[in-house]
Design a protein around this motif. Structure first.
Motif, PDB file in Angstrom:
ATOM      1  N   TYR A   1      12.213  20.583  23.738  1.00 42.27           N
ATOM      2  CA  TYR A   1      10.978  21.222  24.212  1.00 42.27           C
ATOM      3  C   TYR A   1       9.942  20.207  24.660  1.00 42.27           C
ATOM      4  CZ  TYR A   1       7.200  24.579  24.575  1.00 42.27           C
ATOM      5  OH  TYR A   1       6.176  25.365  25.058  1.00 42.27           O
ATOM      6  N   ASP A   2      10.035  18.973  24.189  1.00 44.76           N
ATOM      7  CA  ASP A   2       9.078  17.947  24.626  1.00 44.76           C
ATOM      8  C   ASP A   2       9.124  17.734  26.133  1.00 44.76           C
ATOM      9  OD1 ASP A   2       8.211  17.566  22.078  1.00 44.76           O
ATOM     10  OD2 ASP A   2       9.450  15.801  21.687  1.00 44.76           O
ATOM     11  N   ASP A   3      10.279  17.975  26.734  1.00 45.42           N
ATOM     12  CA  ASP A   3      10.387  17.789  28.177  1.00 45.42           C
ATOM     13  C   ASP A   3       9.617  18.866  28.927  1.00 45.42           C
ATOM     14  OD1 ASP A   3      11.757  16.066  30.192  1.00 45.42           O
ATOM     15  OD2 ASP A   3      12.496  18.011  30.872  1.00 45.42           O
ATOM     16  N   ILE A   4       9.554  20.067  28.377  1.00 48.65           N
ATOM     17  CA  ILE A   4       8.749  21.123  29.001  1.00 48.65           C
ATOM     18  C   ILE A   4       7.263  20.781  28.899  1.00 48.65           C
ATOM     19  CG2 ILE A   4       8.108  23.555  28.817  1.00 48.65           C
ATOM     20  CD1 ILE A   4      10.947  24.190  28.044  1.00 48.65           C
TER      21      ILE A   4
ATOM     22  N   GLY B   1       9.793  31.324  32.708  1.00 50.42           N
ATOM     23  CA  GLY B   1       8.372  31.065  32.880  1.00 50.42           C
ATOM     24  C   GLY B   1       7.920  29.701  32.406  1.00 50.42           C
ATOM     25  N   PHE B   2       8.779  28.928  31.769  1.00 52.32           N
ATOM     26  CA  PHE B   2       8.393  27.600  31.300  1.00 52.32           C
ATOM     27  C   PHE B   2       8.217  26.647  32.484  1.00 52.32           C
ATOM     28  CE2 PHE B   2      10.714  28.498  27.061  1.00 52.32           C
ATOM     29  CZ  PHE B   2       9.575  29.101  26.559  1.00 52.32           C
ATOM     30  N   PRO B   3       7.279  25.709  32.401  1.00 54.40           N
ATOM     31  CA  PRO B   3       7.021  24.800  33.533  1.00 54.40           C
ATOM     32  C   PRO B   3       8.240  23.937  33.873  1.00 54.40           C
ATOM     33  CG  PRO B   3       5.224  24.722  31.951  1.00 54.40           C
ATOM     34  CD  PRO B   3       6.326  25.506  31.303  1.00 54.40           C
ATOM     35  N   GLY B   4       8.577  23.891  35.150  1.00 55.46           N
ATOM     36  CA  GLY B   4       9.633  23.017  35.628  1.00 55.46           C
ATOM     37  C   GLY B   4      11.043  23.447  35.317  1.00 55.46           C
ATOM     38  N   VAL B   5      11.227  24.621  34.729  1.00 56.92           N
ATOM     39  CA  VAL B   5      12.552  25.082  34.303  1.00 56.92           C
ATOM     40  C   VAL B   5      13.276  25.741  35.467  1.00 56.92           C
ATOM     41  CG1 VAL B   5      13.687  26.852  32.917  1.00 56.92           C
ATOM     42  CG2 VAL B   5      12.098  25.280  31.845  1.00 56.92           C
ATOM     43  N   SER B   6      14.587  25.527  35.548  1.00 57.66           N
ATOM     44  CA  SER B   6      15.445  26.211  36.512  1.00 57.66           C
ATOM     45  C   SER B   6      16.564  26.907  35.761  1.00 57.66           C
ATOM     46  CB  SER B   6      16.034  25.222  37.524  1.00 57.66           C
ATOM     47  OG  SER B   6      15.023  24.551  38.231  1.00 57.66           O
ATOM     48  N   VAL B   7      16.964  28.079  36.257  1.00 59.48           N
ATOM     49  CA  VAL B   7      18.063  28.847  35.677  1.00 59.48           C
ATOM     50  C   VAL B   7      19.105  29.071  36.763  1.00 59.48           C
ATOM     51  CG1 VAL B   7      18.755  30.971  34.537  1.00 59.48           C
ATOM     52  CG2 VAL B   7      16.534  29.961  34.021  1.00 59.48           C
ATOM     53  N   ALA B   8      20.344  28.699  36.499  1.00 61.25           N
ATOM     54  CA  ALA B   8      21.418  28.847  37.478  1.00 61.25           C
ATOM     55  C   ALA B   8      22.662  29.354  36.779  1.00 61.25           C
ATOM     56  CB  ALA B   8      21.704  27.515  38.178  1.00 61.25           C
ATOM     57  N   GLU B   9      23.514  30.012  37.553  1.00 59.81           N
ATOM     58  CA  GLU B   9      24.793  30.475  37.046  1.00 59.81           C
ATOM     59  C   GLU B   9      25.881  29.470  37.414  1.00 59.81           C
ATOM     60  OE1 GLU B   9      25.572  34.420  38.318  1.00 59.81           O
ATOM     61  OE2 GLU B   9      23.876  35.288  37.224  1.00 59.81           O
ATOM     62  N   PRO B  10      26.979  29.422  36.664  1.00 59.08           N
ATOM     63  CA  PRO B  10      28.005  28.387  36.907  1.00 59.08           C
ATOM     64  C   PRO B  10      28.589  28.416  38.311  1.00 59.08           C
ATOM     65  CG  PRO B  10      28.355  29.438  34.785  1.00 59.08           C
ATOM     66  CD  PRO B  10      27.288  30.233  35.473  1.00 59.08           C
TER      67      PRO B  10
ATOM     68  N   VAL C   1      10.016  18.357  37.386  1.00 54.12           N
ATOM     69  CA  VAL C   1      11.214  19.135  37.067  1.00 54.12           C
ATOM     70  C   VAL C   1      11.550  18.952  35.591  1.00 54.12           C
ATOM     71  CG1 VAL C   1      13.666  19.376  37.515  1.00 54.12           C
ATOM     72  CG2 VAL C   1      12.095  19.023  39.412  1.00 54.12           C
ATOM     73  N   SER C   2      11.880  20.052  34.939  1.00 50.89           N
ATOM     74  CA  SER C   2      12.186  20.017  33.513  1.00 50.89           C
ATOM     75  C   SER C   2      13.652  20.413  33.276  1.00 50.89           C
ATOM     76  CB  SER C   2      11.225  20.947  32.766  1.00 50.89           C
ATOM     77  OG  SER C   2      11.442  20.878  31.372  1.00 50.89           O
ATOM     78  N   ILE C   3      13.908  21.287  32.324  1.00 51.69           N
ATOM     79  CA  ILE C   3      15.258  21.609  31.865  1.00 51.69           C
ATOM     80  C   ILE C   3      15.969  22.530  32.860  1.00 51.69           C
ATOM     81  CG2 ILE C   3      16.606  22.540  29.952  1.00 51.69           C
ATOM     82  CD1 ILE C   3      14.224  22.033  28.146  1.00 51.69           C
ATOM     83  N   LEU C   4      17.262  22.305  33.024  1.00 57.39           N
ATOM     84  CA  LEU C   4      18.129  23.210  33.778  1.00 57.39           C
ATOM     85  C   LEU C   4      18.959  24.018  32.782  1.00 57.39           C
ATOM     86  CD1 LEU C   4      19.647  24.298  36.288  1.00 57.39           C
ATOM     87  CD2 LEU C   4      21.145  22.292  36.094  1.00 57.39           C
ATOM     88  N   PHE C   5      18.872  25.343  32.874  1.00 57.04           N
ATOM     89  CA  PHE C   5      19.663  26.233  32.032  1.00 57.04           C
ATOM     90  C   PHE C   5      20.810  26.796  32.873  1.00 57.04           C
ATOM     91  CE2 PHE C   5      15.588  26.153  29.922  1.00 57.04           C
ATOM     92  CZ  PHE C   5      15.911  26.137  28.575  1.00 57.04           C
ATOM     93  N   ILE C   6      22.042  26.531  32.444  1.00 54.30           N
ATOM     94  CA  ILE C   6      23.224  27.078  33.104  1.00 54.30           C
ATOM     95  C   ILE C   6      23.767  28.178  32.207  1.00 54.30           C
ATOM     96  CG2 ILE C   6      25.488  26.583  34.087  1.00 54.30           C
ATOM     97  CD1 ILE C   6      24.688  23.712  34.410  1.00 54.30           C
ATOM     98  N   VAL C   7      23.594  29.417  32.645  1.00 49.04           N
ATOM     99  CA  VAL C   7      24.010  30.580  31.856  1.00 49.04           C
ATOM    100  C   VAL C   7      24.868  31.484  32.735  1.00 49.04           C
ATOM    101  CG1 VAL C   7      21.991  30.497  30.354  1.00 49.04           C
ATOM    102  CG2 VAL C   7      21.904  31.831  32.459  1.00 49.04           C
ATOM    103  N   GLU C   8      25.700  32.295  32.096  1.00 50.77           N
ATOM    104  CA  GLU C   8      26.588  33.166  32.871  1.00 50.77           C
ATOM    105  C   GLU C   8      25.894  34.399  33.420  1.00 50.77           C
ATOM    106  OE1 GLU C   8      27.838  33.660  28.459  1.00 50.77           O
ATOM    107  OE2 GLU C   8      26.943  32.137  29.747  1.00 50.77           O
ATOM    108  N   ASP C   9      24.659  34.680  32.955  1.00 51.21           N
ATOM    109  CA  ASP C   9      23.911  35.832  33.451  1.00 51.21           C
ATOM    110  C   ASP C   9      22.444  35.447  33.553  1.00 51.21           C
ATOM    111  OD1 ASP C   9      22.938  38.265  34.205  1.00 51.21           O
ATOM    112  OD2 ASP C   9      23.281  39.264  32.285  1.00 51.21           O
ATOM    113  N   HIS C  10      21.952  35.290  34.791  1.00 54.60           N
ATOM    114  CA  HIS C  10      20.561  34.862  34.962  1.00 54.60           C
ATOM    115  C   HIS C  10      19.572  36.005  34.742  1.00 54.60           C
ATOM    116  CE1 HIS C  10      21.225  36.730  38.894  1.00 54.60           C
ATOM    117  NE2 HIS C  10      19.912  36.772  39.025  1.00 54.60           N
TER     118      HIS C  10
ATOM    119  N   ARG D   1      19.886  15.246  35.129  1.00 52.87           N
ATOM    120  CA  ARG D   1      18.893  16.230  34.712  1.00 52.87           C
ATOM    121  C   ARG D   1      19.215  16.759  33.322  1.00 52.87           C
ATOM    122  NH1 ARG D   1      16.718  21.572  38.058  1.00 52.87           N
ATOM    123  NH2 ARG D   1      15.039  22.070  36.600  1.00 52.87           N
ATOM    124  N   LEU D   2      18.187  16.947  32.524  1.00 51.17           N
ATOM    125  CA  LEU D   2      18.356  17.497  31.181  1.00 51.17           C
ATOM    126  C   LEU D   2      18.856  18.941  31.301  1.00 51.17           C
ATOM    127  CD1 LEU D   2      18.040  17.125  28.134  1.00 51.17           C
ATOM    128  CD2 LEU D   2      15.653  17.847  28.360  1.00 51.17           C
ATOM    129  N   THR D   3      20.006  19.224  30.675  1.00 51.52           N
ATOM    130  CA  THR D   3      20.691  20.499  30.888  1.00 51.52           C
ATOM    131  C   THR D   3      21.004  21.174  29.565  1.00 51.52           C
ATOM    132  OG1 THR D   3      21.704  19.615  32.903  1.00 51.52           O
ATOM    133  CG2 THR D   3      22.684  21.595  31.977  1.00 51.52           C
TER     134      THR D   3
END
Length: 274
Positions: A181-184, A228-237, A209-218, A253-255
């Motif tokens: 969370y420190d990166d956010i 809504g967190f600053p710099g966060v991206s959400v992507a599917e595989p 740019v902050s954390i990248l979340f790779i999830v199967e359902d965005h 990138r922190l993932t």
């Protein structure tokens, strides 16, 4: 696959086993990262693939051939004690030439200019694999400027987190326990006003740019909670690319990913490594 990229797979990393965390940050076992995370990191190829994908989104534009030329301005000739630039009839105001107010541009954007950098499909695929492998190397992630205390990267969550964590406060508590969370907070404090005219064109702020979340359902509750967190991206595989994994063409990138997303990444980037 090994036969195609055999020259690039001479120096492979050993298989990496990372812990899996549950909805409350508890240890939920171990998982071996797919072989795609063992691919050597090719920074030159990653940068080239980034520019290829980035320029593919640019809108081609040009100028009207008559822009700045719709005027009756003519030069009044010599021996008048003034410069021989075209002047509007009945006035001494200059026009038409590029150094006058309202005149044409000297070198306007041209329609025929090639703005998309081409890249081969195999190069693009290998660059994506290489950028994905860079997310598992803590040295590269720190070199990129991310702040974290997690021991193993990428941080892997159990897929049950997608439905168990539904609020931003719960997601924040989980990320604090995971040590990312420190990166956010770094991205939040690093937001600043842009210098130049971009502020008038819908680009008022520059956001780190902050954390990248790779999830199967965005559209899952957890994905909605962290968007809504600053710099966060959400992507599917299936659609994660170099734009997500290496913003600016810089890998590492922190993932944070899930076990279900790892299975889909393994199926998408199927490699048989020794």
């Amino acid at each position: 696959m090994v036969g195609v990229y055999s020259a690039l797979f001479l120096y492979l990393r050993d298989p990496v086993s990372v812990p899996v965390y549950g909805p409350n940050g508890e240890d939920a076992g171990q998982v071996v990262l797919p072989d795609v995370f063992r691919v050597p990191v090719r920074k030159d190829l990653i940068r080239r693939a980034f520019y290829s994908e980035f320029t593919a989104r640019l809108q081609p534009k040009g100028r009207d051939p008559m822009a700045g030329k719709r005027t009756s301005a003519r030069s009044i000739g010599v021996n008048h004690g003034v410069s021989r630039v075209p002047r509007i009839r009945g006035s001494m105001r200059a026009a038409l030439v590029n150094m006058t107010r309202g005149g044409r541009l000297a070198h306007p954007p041209r329609v025929e200019k090639k703005i998309h950098e081409e890249i081969n499909k195999r190069e693009k695929r290998l660059a994506t694999m290489s950028a994905l492998a860079a997310t598992s190397i803590p040295e590269l992630v720190r070199e990129r400027g991310h702040r974290f205390t997690a021991e193993y990267l990428p941080v892997v969550l159990d897929s049950s987190v997608l439905e168990a964590v539904k609020k931003a406060s719960e997601a924040r508590s989980l990320l604090e326990k995971l040590g990312v969370y420190d990166d956010i907070l770094r991205a939040k404090t690093g937001r600043r006003w842009r210098a130049g005219k971009g502020k008038m064109r819908g680009r008022r702020y520059k956001q780190p740019v902050s954390i990248l979340f790779i999830v199967e359902d965005h559209e899952s509750p957890f994905a909605r909670a962290v968007k809504g967190f600053p710099g966060v991206s959400v992507a599917e595989p299936w659609n994660v690319s170099v734009l997500h994994l290496a913003p600016g063409g810089v890998p590492g990138r922190l993932t944070v990913t899930t076990t279900g997303a790892l299975d889909q990444l393994k199926a998408r980037f199927r490699v048989d490594l020794p």
